[in-house]
Design an enzyme around this catalytic site. Structure first.
Site, PDB file in Angstrom:
ATOM      1  N   HIS A   1       0.851  -1.189   0.000  1.00  0.00           N
ATOM      2  CA  HIS A   1       0.000   0.000   0.000  1.00  0.00           C
ATOM      3  C   HIS A   1       0.890   1.243   0.000  1.00  0.00           C
ATOM      4  CE1 HIS A   1       0.882   0.496   4.244  1.00  0.00           C
ATOM      5  NE2 HIS A   1       0.275  -0.630   4.590  1.00  0.00           N
TER       6      HIS A   1
ATOM      7  N   HIS B   1       4.089   1.578   2.293  1.00  0.00           N
ATOM      8  CA  HIS B   1       5.314   0.915   1.832  1.00  0.00           C
ATOM      9  C   HIS B   1       5.961   1.741   0.714  1.00  0.00           C
ATOM     10  CE1 HIS B   1       2.627  -2.571   3.096  1.00  0.00           C
ATOM     11  NE2 HIS B   1       3.578  -2.541   4.015  1.00  0.00           N
TER      12      HIS B   1
ATOM     13  N   CYS C   1       2.469 -11.307  19.351  1.00  0.00           N
ATOM     14  CA  CYS C   1       1.501 -10.847  18.344  1.00  0.00           C
ATOM     15  C   CYS C   1       1.992 -11.300  16.985  1.00  0.00           C
ATOM     16  CB  CYS C   1       1.339  -9.329  18.381  1.00  0.00           C
ATOM     17  SG  CYS C   1       0.327  -8.767  16.980  1.00  0.00           S
TER      18      CYS C   1
ATOM     19  N   CYS D   1       2.398  -8.403  14.417  1.00  0.00           N
ATOM     20  CA  CYS D   1       3.653  -7.650  14.575  1.00  0.00           C
ATOM     21  C   CYS D   1       4.863  -8.567  14.471  1.00  0.00           C
ATOM     22  CB  CYS D   1       3.740  -6.975  15.945  1.00  0.00           C
ATOM     23  SG  CYS D   1       2.507  -5.745  16.285  1.00  0.00           S
TER      24      CYS D   1
ATOM     25  N   CYS E   1      -3.396  -6.617  21.064  1.00  0.00           N
ATOM     26  CA  CYS E   1      -2.235  -5.844  20.616  1.00  0.00           C
ATOM     27  C   CYS E   1      -2.696  -4.423  20.305  1.00  0.00           C
ATOM     28  CB  CYS E   1      -1.649  -6.494  19.363  1.00  0.00           C
ATOM     29  SG  CYS E   1      -0.540  -5.412  18.451  1.00  0.00           S
TER      30      CYS E   1
ATOM     31  N   HIS F   1      -2.596  -3.988  16.319  1.00  0.00           N
ATOM     32  CA  HIS F   1      -3.513  -4.752  15.463  1.00  0.00           C
ATOM     33  C   HIS F   1      -4.933  -4.885  16.024  1.00  0.00           C
ATOM     34  CE1 HIS F   1       0.355  -5.838  13.672  1.00  0.00           C
ATOM     35  NE2 HIS F   1      -0.348  -5.905  12.568  1.00  0.00           N
TER      36      HIS F   1
ATOM     37  N   LYS G   1      -3.181   5.608  11.507  1.00  0.00           N
ATOM     38  CA  LYS G   1      -2.120   5.038  10.679  1.00  0.00           C
ATOM     39  C   LYS G   1      -2.768   4.184   9.592  1.00  0.00           C
ATOM     40  CE  LYS G   1       1.787   1.934  10.610  1.00  0.00           C
ATOM     41  NZ  LYS G   1       2.065   0.549  10.887  1.00  0.00           N
TER      42      LYS G   1
ATOM     43  N   LYS H   1      -3.502  -2.027   5.964  1.00  0.00           N
ATOM     44  CA  LYS H   1      -4.399  -2.990   5.316  1.00  0.00           C
ATOM     45  C   LYS H   1      -5.283  -3.655   6.351  1.00  0.00           C
ATOM     46  CE  LYS H   1      -3.841  -3.309   0.933  1.00  0.00           C
ATOM     47  NZ  LYS H   1      -4.636  -3.669  -0.187  1.00  0.00           N
TER      48      LYS H   1
HETATM   49  O1  ME8 Z   1       7.695  -4.436   9.523  1.00  0.00           O
HETATM   50  N1  ME8 Z   1       2.927   5.091   6.926  1.00  0.00           N
HETATM   51  O2  ME8 Z   1       7.323  -5.122   7.355  1.00  0.00           O
HETATM   52  P1  ME8 Z   1       5.974  -4.393   6.982  1.00  0.00           P
HETATM   53  C1  ME8 Z   1       4.227   5.093   6.608  1.00  0.00           C
HETATM   54  N2  ME8 Z   1       9.025  -7.060   7.581  1.00  0.00           N
HETATM   55  N3  ME8 Z   1       4.936   3.984   6.382  1.00  0.00           N
HETATM   56  C2  ME8 Z   1       4.297   2.812   6.477  1.00  0.00           C
HETATM   57  C3  ME8 Z   1       2.936   2.728   6.817  1.00  0.00           C
HETATM   58  C4  ME8 Z   1       2.233   3.944   7.042  1.00  0.00           C
HETATM   59  N4  ME8 Z   1       0.950   3.986   7.332  1.00  0.00           N
HETATM   60  N5  ME8 Z   1       2.585   1.429   6.839  1.00  0.00           N
HETATM   61  C5  ME8 Z   1       3.705   0.724   6.517  1.00  0.00           C
HETATM   62  C6  ME8 Z   1       7.961  -5.133   8.544  1.00  0.00           C
HETATM   63  N6  ME8 Z   1       4.742   1.552   6.298  1.00  0.00           N
HETATM   64  C7  ME8 Z   1       9.156  -6.044   8.568  1.00  0.00           C
HETATM   65  C8  ME8 Z   1      10.405  -5.210   8.338  1.00  0.00           C
HETATM   66  S1  ME8 Z   1      13.046  -4.945   8.087  1.00  0.00           S
HETATM   67  C9  ME8 Z   1      14.376  -5.852   8.467  1.00  0.00           C
HETATM   68  C10 ME8 Z   1      11.682  -5.989   8.397  1.00  0.00           C
HETATM   69  C11 ME8 Z   1       6.102   1.167   5.908  1.00  0.00           C
HETATM   70  O3  ME8 Z   1       5.555  -4.994   5.677  1.00  0.00           O
HETATM   71  C12 ME8 Z   1       7.136   1.654   6.914  1.00  0.00           C
HETATM   72  O4  ME8 Z   1       8.390   1.675   6.295  1.00  0.00           O
HETATM   73  O5  ME8 Z   1       5.016  -4.432   8.104  1.00  0.00           O
HETATM   74  C13 ME8 Z   1       7.088   0.541   7.946  1.00  0.00           C
HETATM   75  O6  ME8 Z   1       8.214   0.549   8.800  1.00  0.00           O
HETATM   76  C14 ME8 Z   1       7.044  -0.655   7.037  1.00  0.00           C
HETATM   77  O7  ME8 Z   1       6.195  -0.244   5.940  1.00  0.00           O
HETATM   78  C15 ME8 Z   1       6.508  -1.923   7.684  1.00  0.00           C
HETATM   79  O8  ME8 Z   1       6.419  -2.896   6.686  1.00  0.00           O
END
Ligand code: ME8
Length: 526
Positions: A21, A24, A130, A133, A155, A158, A305, A308
């Site tokens: 989304h 990311h 969780c 998370c 959590c 979530h 925030k 999805k």
């Molecule tokens: O945490 N606003 O992956 P993830 C801004 N796999 N950025 C956002 C956001 C939002 N509302 N939502 C998501 C993970 N992000 C782990 C990471 S790294 C070694 C492992 C972005 O798929 C932001 O960069 O849940 C956040 O930190 C990341 O997506 C979380 O992605």
């Protein structure tokens, strides 16, 4: 940063339980702007992104969709996560998947090293987890549930109940690193940024760190521990290592030495993993800690925030299909102070597209080139004697280039845009004030008209160079219309730290037609 230094920038590797989304995409664009800027500055630049594919969350999603986890991750990576990079024009140098052999093999080497060095021991984990998370939770991390989960602890992120785990696990002696981490934050104030993130991390570590469970034995979708294959590595311990396994850890020490340490761009939700657990892991292994961890803010939709799981996720191509990837990149980098939360709204996006991109930058470019074509047959004229107004433009451009580079250096991406935009505003004001269309009515003013259009064209050249990391497509169209590629070279090869030098467009260059940089959007787009 002086040219020729190394700049290794990373995004988080994203979970492939679902499609991307705009949250990311936001992180991807920020890291990409930094990478493109540094590349254009001549720094040895490497951008890494990728996907986080192990763990219970992905296993459960795959199972729920009737797929094996490997089938599921392959499908999502190919159909959604790699295509995202084209959708928003990401110029990554590498893409790592945690199911890559280069990752799995070298995670095992890293673990074995920590095990041999005595940093890992067996213990019992009893507590909450969780799966959303993928994180062990303290009671203080939980809140009272509402609706279908009323009466249960859930959590806070979530809003779903946590699992109660009771497992024999392997633990990492993270508590050994409480003081070394505090010393490191003290010695290197830029290690965690922005300042609010740094303060939060220091407060957290000051309370003292617990040892960390780093293995799971109740499922097997993960990397097996090299000394006990009844356990898989905890997904975060696995995931964090991507930053060095992609860079050669365990198999190409020369590559690692040339890239590492990295600048990690992450959302503030995963700050502690990056600013606490990760440097502790590296310290234990005797590897240098990252250059910097920058925790940016959240995109908010309706004040929350965007996510999805809360059904507020917006797909990046919902925006790019209408506005294009340049507008997507520009909007998120300029409308939100990097490091702060920012609210997304379609109204704000449309308004800025129209005012700043179409009427501000796009119109400036089209009318300047149209006047060079109309009054000088498309040939860029030489400037005559400069008046204070003309010199002021050159000064604005020179200052903007210096300020934008300084802003990028401190990761204040929005400040870089603001500095560059002073050129757009100054040039639009200059053209309104100088009235070249009025000068063109009297041949006696031909010299003055030439000076004005030379100045405006030179300003456009600087704008193309400075905005190229933000809007690679529109600036390439402008560069082509300016027709300076034969004389100055490719746009992406223009040294960005020299963008403020004046008189770079050769006199006599014949400019071409410019396609609309930011076409009008029909109002049904919303
Ligand atoms: O945490 N606003 O992956 P993830 C801004 N796999 N950025 C956002 C956001 C939002 N509302 N939502 C998501 C993970 N992000 C782990 C990471 S790294 C070694 C492992 C972005 O798929 C932001 O960069 O849940 C956040 O930190 C990341 O997506 C979380 O992605």
């Amino acid at each position: 940063m002086s040219a020729g230094k190394s700049f290794y920038v990373t995004t988080p590797i994203f979970y492939v339980n679902d499609v991307p989304h705009i949250g990311h995409a936001y992180t991807e664009v920020a890291a990409d702007v930094l990478a493109r800027w540094h590349r254009q500055a001549g720094d040895r630049t490497w951008m890494l992104t990728g996907t986080d594919e192990h763990g219970e969350k992905i296993l459960r999603t795959a199972t729920a969709n009737g797929a094996t986890p490997q089938e599921w991750v392959d499908r999502l990576v190919e159909s959604a996560w790699k295509p995202l990079l084209d959708t928003i024009d990401i110029s990554n140098n590498d893409f790592i998947r945690t199911t890559d052999a280069r990752h799995e093999d070298n995670v095992k080497k890293f673990l074995q090293h920590l095990y041999d060095a005595g940093f890992i021991y067996t213990g019992e984990y009893e507590g909450s987890y969780c799966v959303g998370c993928e994180e062990y939770k303290q009671d203080s991390d939980l809140v009272e549930g509402t609706g279908e989960f009323a009466g249960e602890k859930v959590c806070a992120i979530h809003s779903k109940p946590v699992e109660n785990l009771h497992e024999k696990n392997y633990f990492f002696r993270m508590s050994d690193f409480t003081q070394p981490l505090l010393d490191m934050y003290e010695a290197n104030p830029n290690f965690v940024q922005p300042e609010s993130a740094r303060n939060e991390v220091i407060q957290f570590v000051k309370q003292g760190l617990n040892d960390l469970s780093i293995s799971r034995s109740s499922f097997d979708w993960g990397i097996k521990l090299p000394w006990d294959d009844s356990h898989v590595v905890y997904v975060w311990f696995d995931a964090l290592l991507n930053y060095i396994t992609a860079a050669g850890y365990g198999y190409d020490e020369e590559k690692l030495a040339s890239l590492w340490p990295a600048t990690h761009i992450v959302g503030k939700d995963i700050l502690r993993f990056h600013a606490v657990i990760w440097p502790a892991m590296l310290m234990a292994a005797g590897v240098e800690v990252p250059h910097q961890v920058y925790g940016h803010g959240w995109l908010l939709v309706g004040g929350e925030k965007m996510s999805k799981s809360k059904l507020t996720g917006i797909a990046p191509n919902d925006i790019t299909d209408t506005f294009g990837s340049d507008a997507f990149r520009y909007y998120f980098m300029s409308a939100i102070s990097f490091g702060q939360d920012g609210s997304f709204s379609w109204e704000d996006l449309s308004a800025r597209y129209q005012a700043e991109l179409a009427n501000g930058f796009g119109n400036l470019a089209s009318r300047t080139l149209a006047m060079v074509t109309r009054y000088f047959d498309g040939v860029v004229p030489a400037a005559g004697e400069l008046t204070p107004s003309d010199k002021a433009i050159a000064d604005v451009v020179a200052a903007a280039a210096v300020e934008a580079d300084a802003a990028i250096e401190r990761l204040a991406i929005h400040d870089a845009v603001t500095s560059i935009w002073t050129i757009v505003d100054a040039l639009n004001g200059y053209i309104t004030e100088q009235e070249p269309w009025a000068l063109a009515k009297d041949p006696a003013n031909a010299g003055r008209l030439a000076t004005v259009l030379n100045t405006a064209t030179e300003g456009l050249r600087a704008l193309a160079v400075l905005l190229s990391p933000f809007m690679p497509q529109a600036t390439q169209k402008l560069w082509s219309a300016l027709n300076v590629e034969p004389s100055l070279g490719a746009l992406t090869a223009q040294p960005i730290r020299e963008a403020g030098k004046w008189n770079q467009v050769p006199i006599g260059t014949t400019v071409g037609a410019l396609e609309a940089l930011f076409p009008r959007i029909e109002s049904s787009a919303e």
